[in-house]
Design a protein around this motif. Structure first.
Motif, PDB file in Angstrom:
ATOM      1  N   LEU A 140      16.931   6.440   1.278  1.00 41.12           N
ATOM      2  CA  LEU A 140      17.347   5.092   1.674  1.00 41.12           C
ATOM      3  C   LEU A 140      16.498   4.040   0.969  1.00 41.12           C
ATOM      4  O   LEU A 140      17.004   3.018   0.513  1.00 41.12           O
ATOM      5  CB  LEU A 140      17.229   4.919   3.185  1.00 41.12           C
ATOM      6  CG  LEU A 140      17.861   6.008   4.068  1.00 41.12           C
ATOM      7  CD1 LEU A 140      17.616   5.692   5.535  1.00 41.12           C
ATOM      8  CD2 LEU A 140      19.339   6.153   3.761  1.00 41.12           C
ATOM      9  N   TRP A 141      15.187   4.279   0.884  1.00 33.02           N
ATOM     10  CA  TRP A 141      14.291   3.331   0.222  1.00 33.02           C
ATOM     11  C   TRP A 141      14.586   3.260  -1.271  1.00 33.02           C
ATOM     12  O   TRP A 141      14.590   2.168  -1.858  1.00 33.02           O
ATOM     13  CB  TRP A 141      12.834   3.728   0.455  1.00 33.02           C
ATOM     14  CG  TRP A 141      12.331   3.408   1.824  1.00 33.02           C
ATOM     15  CD1 TRP A 141      12.406   4.193   2.938  1.00 33.02           C
ATOM     16  CD2 TRP A 141      11.685   2.198   2.246  1.00 33.02           C
ATOM     17  NE1 TRP A 141      11.847   3.561   4.023  1.00 33.02           N
ATOM     18  CE2 TRP A 141      11.390   2.338   3.631  1.00 33.02           C
ATOM     19  CE3 TRP A 141      11.312   1.027   1.593  1.00 33.02           C
ATOM     20  CZ2 TRP A 141      10.743   1.341   4.364  1.00 33.02           C
ATOM     21  CZ3 TRP A 141      10.667   0.033   2.321  1.00 33.02           C
ATOM     22  CH2 TRP A 141      10.399   0.188   3.686  1.00 33.02           C
ATOM     23  N   PHE A 155       4.928  -3.445  -1.078  1.00 37.23           N
ATOM     24  CA  PHE A 155       3.637  -3.415  -1.765  1.00 37.23           C
ATOM     25  C   PHE A 155       3.279  -1.979  -2.144  1.00 37.23           C
ATOM     26  O   PHE A 155       2.596  -1.736  -3.140  1.00 37.23           O
ATOM     27  CB  PHE A 155       2.578  -4.017  -0.842  1.00 37.23           C
ATOM     28  CG  PHE A 155       1.213  -4.163  -1.445  1.00 37.23           C
ATOM     29  CD1 PHE A 155       0.981  -5.073  -2.462  1.00 37.23           C
ATOM     30  CD2 PHE A 155       0.160  -3.385  -0.982  1.00 37.23           C
ATOM     31  CE1 PHE A 155      -0.291  -5.217  -3.014  1.00 37.23           C
ATOM     32  CE2 PHE A 155      -1.114  -3.518  -1.514  1.00 37.23           C
ATOM     33  CZ  PHE A 155      -1.338  -4.439  -2.541  1.00 37.23           C
ATOM     34  N   ALA A 156       3.747  -1.040  -1.345  1.00 38.07           N
ATOM     35  CA  ALA A 156       3.552   0.385  -1.608  1.00 38.07           C
ATOM     36  C   ALA A 156       4.602   1.167  -0.839  1.00 38.07           C
ATOM     37  O   ALA A 156       5.189   0.664   0.120  1.00 38.07           O
ATOM     38  CB  ALA A 156       2.146   0.838  -1.209  1.00 38.07           C
ATOM     39  N   LEU A 157       4.845   2.396  -1.278  1.00 40.25           N
ATOM     40  CA  LEU A 157       5.806   3.272  -0.605  1.00 40.25           C
ATOM     41  C   LEU A 157       5.187   4.659  -0.490  1.00 40.25           C
ATOM     42  O   LEU A 157       4.733   5.226  -1.489  1.00 40.25           O
ATOM     43  CB  LEU A 157       7.119   3.342  -1.393  1.00 40.25           C
ATOM     44  CG  LEU A 157       8.198   4.286  -0.851  1.00 40.25           C
ATOM     45  CD1 LEU A 157       8.647   3.866   0.540  1.00 40.25           C
ATOM     46  CD2 LEU A 157       9.399   4.331  -1.812  1.00 40.25           C
ATOM     47  N   ILE A 158       5.172   5.191   0.740  1.00 46.50           N
ATOM     48  CA  ILE A 158       4.666   6.539   0.988  1.00 46.50           C
ATOM     49  C   ILE A 158       5.857   7.415   1.371  1.00 46.50           C
ATOM     50  O   ILE A 158       6.505   7.177   2.395  1.00 46.50           O
ATOM     51  CB  ILE A 158       3.613   6.545   2.108  1.00 46.50           C
ATOM     52  CG1 ILE A 158       2.452   5.598   1.766  1.00 46.50           C
ATOM     53  CG2 ILE A 158       3.096   7.964   2.336  1.00 46.50           C
ATOM     54  CD1 ILE A 158       1.467   5.395   2.912  1.00 46.50           C
ATOM     55  N   MET A 159       6.151   8.411   0.556  1.00 45.11           N
ATOM     56  CA  MET A 159       7.274   9.311   0.812  1.00 45.11           C
ATOM     57  C   MET A 159       6.732  10.662   1.280  1.00 45.11           C
ATOM     58  O   MET A 159       5.903  11.283   0.614  1.00 45.11           O
ATOM     59  CB  MET A 159       8.123   9.488  -0.441  1.00 45.11           C
ATOM     60  CG  MET A 159       8.765   8.200  -0.933  1.00 45.11           C
ATOM     61  SD  MET A 159      10.094   8.451  -2.151  1.00 45.11           S
ATOM     62  CE  MET A 159       9.176   9.136  -3.538  1.00 45.11           C
ATOM     63  N   VAL A 275       7.747  -0.806  -7.519  1.00 46.93           N
ATOM     64  CA  VAL A 275       6.711  -0.780  -6.487  1.00 46.93           C
ATOM     65  C   VAL A 275       5.325  -0.857  -7.133  1.00 46.93           C
ATOM     66  O   VAL A 275       4.418  -1.491  -6.593  1.00 46.93           O
ATOM     67  CB  VAL A 275       6.839   0.484  -5.608  1.00 46.93           C
ATOM     68  CG1 VAL A 275       5.767   0.503  -4.521  1.00 46.93           C
ATOM     69  CG2 VAL A 275       8.224   0.549  -4.966  1.00 46.93           C
ATOM     70  N   GLU A 276       5.177  -0.235  -8.280  1.00 48.11           N
ATOM     71  CA  GLU A 276       3.903  -0.313  -9.001  1.00 48.11           C
ATOM     72  C   GLU A 276       3.593  -1.747  -9.403  1.00 48.11           C
ATOM     73  O   GLU A 276       2.461  -2.234  -9.245  1.00 48.11           O
ATOM     74  CB  GLU A 276       3.963   0.580 -10.239  1.00 48.11           C
ATOM     75  CG  GLU A 276       2.690   0.632 -11.064  1.00 48.11           C
ATOM     76  CD  GLU A 276       2.851   1.546 -12.261  1.00 48.11           C
ATOM     77  OE1 GLU A 276       2.392   2.700 -12.193  1.00 48.11           O
ATOM     78  OE2 GLU A 276       3.452   1.110 -13.275  1.00 48.11           O
ATOM     79  N   GLU A 277       4.611  -2.453  -9.890  1.00 45.37           N
ATOM     80  CA  GLU A 277       4.418  -3.842 -10.312  1.00 45.37           C
ATOM     81  C   GLU A 277       4.191  -4.767  -9.111  1.00 45.37           C
ATOM     82  O   GLU A 277       3.517  -5.796  -9.223  1.00 45.37           O
ATOM     83  CB  GLU A 277       5.629  -4.309 -11.115  1.00 45.37           C
ATOM     84  CG  GLU A 277       5.751  -3.616 -12.472  1.00 45.37           C
ATOM     85  CD  GLU A 277       7.098  -3.857 -13.136  1.00 45.37           C
ATOM     86  OE1 GLU A 277       7.936  -4.569 -12.535  1.00 45.37           O
ATOM     87  OE2 GLU A 277       7.324  -3.322 -14.245  1.00 45.37           O
ATOM     88  N   ALA A 278       4.744  -4.378  -7.946  1.00 50.98           N
ATOM     89  CA  ALA A 278       4.589  -5.211  -6.745  1.00 50.98           C
ATOM     90  C   ALA A 278       3.233  -5.038  -6.085  1.00 50.98           C
ATOM     91  O   ALA A 278       2.795  -5.915  -5.340  1.00 50.98           O
ATOM     92  CB  ALA A 278       5.695  -4.890  -5.742  1.00 50.98           C
ATOM     93  N   ARG A 280       0.737  -1.397  -5.056  1.00 48.56           N
ATOM     94  CA  ARG A 280      -0.038  -0.164  -5.177  1.00 48.56           C
ATOM     95  C   ARG A 280       0.800   1.084  -5.407  1.00 48.56           C
ATOM     96  O   ARG A 280       0.307   2.198  -5.261  1.00 48.56           O
ATOM     97  CB  ARG A 280      -0.897   0.031  -3.922  1.00 48.56           C
ATOM     98  CG  ARG A 280      -1.875  -1.098  -3.649  1.00 48.56           C
ATOM     99  CD  ARG A 280      -2.886  -1.273  -4.762  1.00 48.56           C
ATOM    100  NE  ARG A 280      -3.939  -2.202  -4.370  1.00 48.56           N
ATOM    101  CZ  ARG A 280      -4.662  -2.916  -5.231  1.00 48.56           C
ATOM    102  NH1 ARG A 280      -4.429  -2.798  -6.528  1.00 48.56           N
ATOM    103  NH2 ARG A 280      -5.589  -3.734  -4.787  1.00 48.56           N
ATOM    104  N   GLY A 281       2.060   0.922  -5.747  1.00 61.15           N
ATOM    105  CA  GLY A 281       2.857   2.055  -6.189  1.00 61.15           C
ATOM    106  C   GLY A 281       3.283   3.029  -5.114  1.00 61.15           C
ATOM    107  O   GLY A 281       3.196   2.771  -3.912  1.00 61.15           O
ATOM    108  N   VAL A 282       3.752   4.201  -5.581  1.00 59.19           N
ATOM    109  CA  VAL A 282       4.349   5.230  -4.728  1.00 59.19           C
ATOM    110  C   VAL A 282       3.367   6.373  -4.522  1.00 59.19           C
ATOM    111  O   VAL A 282       2.707   6.827  -5.461  1.00 59.19           O
ATOM    112  CB  VAL A 282       5.654   5.763  -5.353  1.00 59.19           C
ATOM    113  CG1 VAL A 282       6.212   6.926  -4.548  1.00 59.19           C
ATOM    114  CG2 VAL A 282       6.684   4.640  -5.467  1.00 59.19           C
ATOM    115  N   HIS A 283       3.277   6.841  -3.267  1.00 59.02           N
ATOM    116  CA  HIS A 283       2.423   7.969  -2.893  1.00 59.02           C
ATOM    117  C   HIS A 283       3.311   9.017  -2.227  1.00 59.02           C
ATOM    118  O   HIS A 283       4.303   8.677  -1.576  1.00 59.02           O
ATOM    119  CB  HIS A 283       1.328   7.520  -1.932  1.00 59.02           C
ATOM    120  CG  HIS A 283       0.481   6.394  -2.459  1.00 59.02           C
ATOM    121  ND1 HIS A 283      -0.816   6.571  -2.880  1.00 59.02           N
ATOM    122  CD2 HIS A 283       0.767   5.073  -2.650  1.00 59.02           C
ATOM    123  CE1 HIS A 283      -1.299   5.416  -3.309  1.00 59.02           C
ATOM    124  NE2 HIS A 283      -0.361   4.493  -3.169  1.00 59.02           N
TER     125      HIS A 283
END
Length: 352
Positions: A140-141, A155-159, A275-278, A280-283
């Protein structure tokens, strides 16, 4: 240790679409006002398919048990998907009317627009959002990130155990096998019990996945994942009632289809760059046991993400349903990731 903040139950009205039809859907949420830090993070949790928002209660309790982590968080929002949990009860008339009219069931694309509508709410204006998604809600994200404006990009996304799939997916991939099994299984599974006591005995007495769940998560599932339904009058003022999942199985089944979670590799790459540009990126947090996501699947996902995943962690002893099986360990992992996000560090690969 200071007392943990009690969540507030808030119901929001979201203007979105189902198919091509504009609709208003309710969104039942849990809201945690954590600190007064204006520059703190706003966490937005989304659950996996057939889950509900309260499943995260133990994870959030562990996360907030650390004063250092609390100081980095301003507030937390936990959402139900529109036909899941208590939100399903609020939207029942909308979905039943669509069924009666022969219209398509709610799709993952529809739910991504619902998520986008939530991210657009004025309540999140000026918030530094960190998305936290499990399993199917990771899709969904990614769908949302393909269409939202830069101002709404988290600002970041944790999957957590993302079940992302690509057009090249083979029928022998565990994601294909489990997806097809869930499509069939959800339609044929039992969905009626005489009462919650009978339901509890059925869940904990069988050989299903529920035996591995944390007792706190299982208790909340019994409370919020099911409802009591009254059938028509039986005479003499009596009604017959039964307990059934709030997510109807004809609505659940199509959400497991592989196409419902298929994204173009380029779309995942663009989402990770955004997300990286916004911020702290994706984790990513992986399960120890490869029940759904194999080593090959992990490589496919990381390759499509253009190796922009900032950090990876594995929850020891966990299967795919990490929030249900290892909520405390997940809370600890999220705390570490949030500290990295706040401090700007990353590129770690740890086993919890």
């Amino acid at each position: 240790m200071s007392q943990l903040p009690a969540p507030e139950r808030r119901v929001l009205s979201l203007q979105t679409t189902l198919g091509s039809d504009p609709v208003e859907l309710k969104c039942s949420t849990l809201y945690y006002p954590v600190s007064c830090a204006k520059d703190g993070l706003t966490l937005v949790f989304t659950h996996g398919l057939a889950g509900h928002k309260e499943q995260y209660d133990p994870t959030i309790a562990r996360l907030l048990s650390h004063a250092q982590t609390c100081a980095t968080i301003r507030d937390i929002w936990v959402l139900d998907l529109p036909n899941h949990g208590q939100t399903a009860l609020l939207n029942r008339s909308v979905f039943d009317a669509r069924k009666a009219a022969g219209k398509a069931m709610c799709t993952t694309k529809d739910i991504s627009l619902y998520l986008q509508a939530f991210l657009s709410t004025p309540l999140l204006k000026s918030s530094t959002v960190v998305g936290i998604a499990h399993s199917g809600s990771c899709t969904l994200w990614i769908f949302a990130l393909t269409s939202i404006p830069p101002s709404l990009t988290p600002f970041a996304l944790i999957m957590v155990e993302p079940t992302l799939m690509f057009p090249s997916l083979t029928p022998t991939d565990p994601r294909s096998i489990h997806g097809a099994a869930n499509v069939r299984g959800s339609l044929t599974k039992r969905d009626r019990w005489t009462d919650r006591e009978a339901l509890t005995k059925w869940l904990v007495g069988g050989k299903g996945v529920w035996r591995k769940w944390d007792k706190r998560v299982l208790s909340s599932y019994l409370r919020y994942g099911f409802e009591e339904v009254n059938e028509s009058e039986l005479g003499a003022g009596k009604r017959k009632s039964y307990v059934t999942p709030t997510l109807r199985k004809d609505e659940e089944s199509p959400l497991y289809a592989c196409l419902s979670h298929t994204v173009e590799p380029e779309s995942l790459g663009r989402a990770c760059r955004a997300v990286e540009e916004a911020g702290r990126g994706v984790h990513v947090v992986w399960a120890d046991f490869e029940e759904f996501i194999s080593k090959v699947a992990k490589k496919d996902i990381l390759d499509a993400a253009e190796h922009r995943v900032v950090s990876q962690r594995t929850i020891k002893g966990a299967g795919h349903l990490i929030p249900q099986e290892k909520p405390d360990e997940l809370g600890e992992a999220l705390g570490e990731i949030l500290n990295e996000i706040t401090n700007g560090s990353g590129n770690t690969k740890a086993k919890m």
